[in-house]
Design a protein around this motif. Structure first.
Motif, PDB file in Angstrom:
ATOM      1  N   THR A 222     -15.375   9.936 -40.033  1.00 51.63           N
ATOM      2  CA  THR A 222     -16.585  10.606 -40.510  1.00 51.63           C
ATOM      3  C   THR A 222     -17.743   9.615 -40.611  1.00 51.63           C
ATOM      4  N   SER A 223     -18.953  10.124 -40.449  1.00 48.37           N
ATOM      5  CA  SER A 223     -20.168   9.356 -40.709  1.00 48.37           C
ATOM      6  C   SER A 223     -20.902   9.906 -41.923  1.00 48.37           C
ATOM      7  N   THR A 224     -20.321  10.952 -42.537  1.00 45.27           N
ATOM      8  CA  THR A 224     -20.993  11.636 -43.649  1.00 45.27           C
ATOM      9  C   THR A 224     -20.049  11.780 -44.836  1.00 45.27           C
ATOM     10  N   ALA A 225     -19.447  10.676 -45.238  1.00 42.47           N
ATOM     11  CA  ALA A 225     -18.543  10.696 -46.388  1.00 42.47           C
ATOM     12  C   ALA A 225     -19.274  11.135 -47.649  1.00 42.47           C
ATOM     13  N   ASP A 226     -18.535  11.692 -48.587  1.00 47.79           N
ATOM     14  CA  ASP A 226     -19.123  12.200 -49.828  1.00 47.79           C
ATOM     15  C   ASP A 226     -19.869  11.103 -50.589  1.00 47.79           C
ATOM     16  N   LEU A 227     -19.242   9.936 -50.683  1.00 50.49           N
ATOM     17  CA  LEU A 227     -19.765   8.841 -51.489  1.00 50.49           C
ATOM     18  C   LEU A 227     -19.778   7.544 -50.672  1.00 50.49           C
ATOM     19  N   THR A 228     -20.545   6.566 -51.155  1.00 53.34           N
ATOM     20  CA  THR A 228     -20.504   5.247 -50.525  1.00 53.34           C
ATOM     21  C   THR A 228     -19.082   4.705 -50.575  1.00 53.34           C
ATOM     22  N   PHE A 229     -18.442   4.793 -51.722  1.00 50.83           N
ATOM     23  CA  PHE A 229     -17.008   4.586 -51.874  1.00 50.83           C
ATOM     24  C   PHE A 229     -16.570   5.317 -53.113  1.00 50.83           C
ATOM     25  N   PRO A 230     -15.330   5.705 -53.254  1.00 45.52           N
ATOM     26  CA  PRO A 230     -14.215   5.407 -52.355  1.00 45.52           C
ATOM     27  C   PRO A 230     -14.295   6.204 -51.054  1.00 45.52           C
ATOM     28  N   SER A 231     -13.401   5.894 -50.140  1.00 45.88           N
ATOM     29  CA  SER A 231     -13.386   6.585 -48.856  1.00 45.88           C
ATOM     30  C   SER A 231     -13.083   8.067 -49.037  1.00 45.88           C
ATOM     31  N   ALA A 232     -13.602   8.858 -48.118  1.00 44.13           N
ATOM     32  CA  ALA A 232     -13.291  10.293 -48.128  1.00 44.13           C
ATOM     33  C   ALA A 232     -11.800  10.513 -47.924  1.00 44.13           C
ATOM     34  N   ALA A 233     -11.161   9.621 -47.169  1.00 41.30           N
ATOM     35  CA  ALA A 233      -9.728   9.757 -46.909  1.00 41.30           C
ATOM     36  C   ALA A 233      -8.905   9.689 -48.189  1.00 41.30           C
TER      37      ALA A 233
ATOM     38  N   TYR B  12      -1.094   5.214 -47.573  1.00 44.55           N
ATOM     39  CA  TYR B  12      -2.451   4.675 -47.629  1.00 44.55           C
ATOM     40  C   TYR B  12      -3.398   5.584 -46.846  1.00 44.55           C
ATOM     41  N   ALA B  13      -4.679   5.464 -47.160  1.00 45.32           N
ATOM     42  CA  ALA B  13      -5.698   6.310 -46.532  1.00 45.32           C
ATOM     43  C   ALA B  13      -6.973   5.510 -46.369  1.00 45.32           C
ATOM     44  N   PHE B  14      -7.657   5.708 -45.224  1.00 44.00           N
ATOM     45  CA  PHE B  14      -8.914   5.002 -45.006  1.00 44.00           C
ATOM     46  C   PHE B  14      -9.783   5.766 -44.022  1.00 44.00           C
ATOM     47  N   ASP B  15     -11.090   5.485 -44.068  1.00 43.64           N
ATOM     48  CA  ASP B  15     -12.056   6.108 -43.173  1.00 43.64           C
ATOM     49  C   ASP B  15     -12.304   5.235 -41.952  1.00 43.64           C
ATOM     50  N   VAL B  16     -12.710   5.887 -40.871  1.00 39.77           N
ATOM     51  CA  VAL B  16     -13.174   5.222 -39.660  1.00 39.77           C
ATOM     52  C   VAL B  16     -14.553   5.767 -39.354  1.00 39.77           C
ATOM     53  N   GLN B  17     -15.508   4.885 -39.045  1.00 38.88           N
ATOM     54  CA  GLN B  17     -16.877   5.317 -38.764  1.00 38.88           C
ATOM     55  C   GLN B  17     -17.286   4.853 -37.382  1.00 38.88           C
ATOM     56  N   ALA B  18     -17.281   5.782 -36.435  1.00 41.86           N
ATOM     57  CA  ALA B  18     -17.786   5.501 -35.088  1.00 41.86           C
ATOM     58  C   ALA B  18     -18.577   6.709 -34.593  1.00 41.86           C
ATOM     59  N   VAL B  19     -19.192   7.398 -35.537  1.00 41.80           N
ATOM     60  CA  VAL B  19     -20.040   8.573 -35.289  1.00 41.80           C
ATOM     61  C   VAL B  19     -19.262   9.590 -34.442  1.00 41.80           C
ATOM     62  N   CYS B  20     -19.842  10.070 -33.360  1.00 41.85           N
ATOM     63  CA  CYS B  20     -19.193  11.135 -32.585  1.00 41.85           C
ATOM     64  C   CYS B  20     -17.912  10.675 -31.910  1.00 41.85           C
ATOM     65  N   ALA B  21     -17.767   9.364 -31.705  1.00 42.11           N
ATOM     66  CA  ALA B  21     -16.540   8.819 -31.122  1.00 42.11           C
ATOM     67  C   ALA B  21     -15.491   8.536 -32.195  1.00 42.11           C
ATOM     68  N   GLY B  22     -15.790   8.859 -33.432  1.00 42.46           N
ATOM     69  CA  GLY B  22     -14.920   8.497 -34.547  1.00 42.46           C
ATOM     70  C   GLY B  22     -13.501   8.999 -34.426  1.00 42.46           C
ATOM     71  N   PHE B  23     -13.325  10.229 -33.949  1.00 42.93           N
ATOM     72  CA  PHE B  23     -11.969  10.765 -33.874  1.00 42.93           C
ATOM     73  C   PHE B  23     -11.147  10.044 -32.816  1.00 42.93           C
TER      74      PHE B  23
END
Length: 324
Positions: free
Chosen positions: A83-94, A107-118
């Protein structure tokens, strides 16, 4: 020789209730349904409700995918959320999704690569599974791009929508051949020199939210070339060619980009999964949304070989070849 493969065992998606038809923009912008359709292929999109965050959309898609897979949250080892639009700066949306699902291990974490993110998230999940660091991974793409639109800019605000899609990947034994189910190859790329053609003019360190800015013609020029190239590279890695594909499942940004990429690959549009007309560009959510809808419609079936590719701000782009 036995090879570990990351295989899709479940898929699901969620779209917010509010559907926005093109005609709605005619009330506030110098635009029309005909103009939007002709330039993008988009007819409608979904917008999240007030107070509905990206993690909420992601959680709903995750539950659908877990149900489809027959997997309980605590049977997961990891969650990767693009995602590029997480709810908060942190923690991660994941981690917020992890809590909502009641997953108390892993464990859970976000990846940010905009439209290529998935695509980046899929590649990371594949690496975790192949290396033995995880057995089951929930991969989600979720966005609320309606939060970063400039509603006076008719060239961008009509293109984007909100939504979420998710896959459950599981480690399975394969033979190492292209006949295996699961992810067969990945290809990731980026080039920061082109950041100014697609970006948001704000962020944490600038203390502003900002709005999406895009040079449409430049994005189009890069997109068709780079998407066809990354798909071909991913296929070449495993000795396959485009004519061996059952489906192309592209990032749903613009119908002209989708058509141009298919043409470069030498494939008819009948072998391309297209959902842009109903969802608009949902950034990192668009590919898992398209996969989920494609399966629900009976297009994508077990054993089908597909390539999925995307390009987004960065520029970042990449592709994944997998057997469903």
């Amino acid at each position: 020789m036995t090879t570990t493969r990351a295989t899709v065992i479940g898929v699901g998606h969620y779209l917010p209730d509010r559907i926005v038809e093109n005609a709605e923009f005619e009330k506030t912008l110098d635009t029309s349904d005909e103009w939007i359709r002709a330039r993008s292929g988009i007819e409608r999109r979904h917008f999240a409700a007030e107070g509905q965050g990206t993690s909420d959309l992601a959680t709903r898609a995750a539950r659908a995918a877990l149900k489809d897979a027959g997997v309980a949250p605590d049977e997961l080892d990891a969650i990767i959320l693009a995602t590029s639009t997480a709810d908060l700066t942190f923690p991660s949306a994941a981690t917020m999704v992890q809590a909502e699902l009641g997953m108390t291990k892993g464990y859970a974490f976000d990846v940010q690569a905009v439209c290529a993110g998935f695509i980046y998230a899929l590649a990371n999940a594949n690496a975790l599974i192949v290396s033995g660091q995880a057995r089951r991974v929930l991969v989600i793409g979720a966005e609320t791009f309606s939060r970063i639109m400039d509603w006076t800019d008719r060239s961008t605000c009509v293109l984007f929508g909100d939504g979420a899609g998710a896959l459950v990947l599981e480690a399975t034994d394969g033979t190492g051949s292209n006949e295996d189910r699961g992810i067969l190859s990945t290809d990731l790329n980026s080039d920061g020199r082109f950041r100014d053609i697609l970006y948001v003019d704000g962020g944490v360190s600038t203390q502003s939210t900002g709005h999406l800015r895009m040079q449409g013609k430049e994005v189009f020029r890069h997109a068709v070339e780079k998407l066809a190239s990354t798909a071909t590279t991913a296929l070449n890695k495993i000795g396959m060619t485009a004519d061996q594909l059952d489906w192309v499942v592209p990032h749903q940004a613009n119908i002209r980009i989708i058509q141009g990429t298919a043409k470069k690959l030498g494939l008819p549009m009948e072998r391309v999964v297209v959902t842009v007309q109903d969802h608009g560009n949902t950034s990192a959510a668009s590919i898992p949304l398209a996969l989920s809808v494609g399966k629900a419609k009976g297009q994508i079936r077990e054993g089908d070989v597909l390539v999925t590719e995307a390009i987004g701000g960065g520029l970042a782009w990449g592709s994944v070849v997998l057997r469903w």
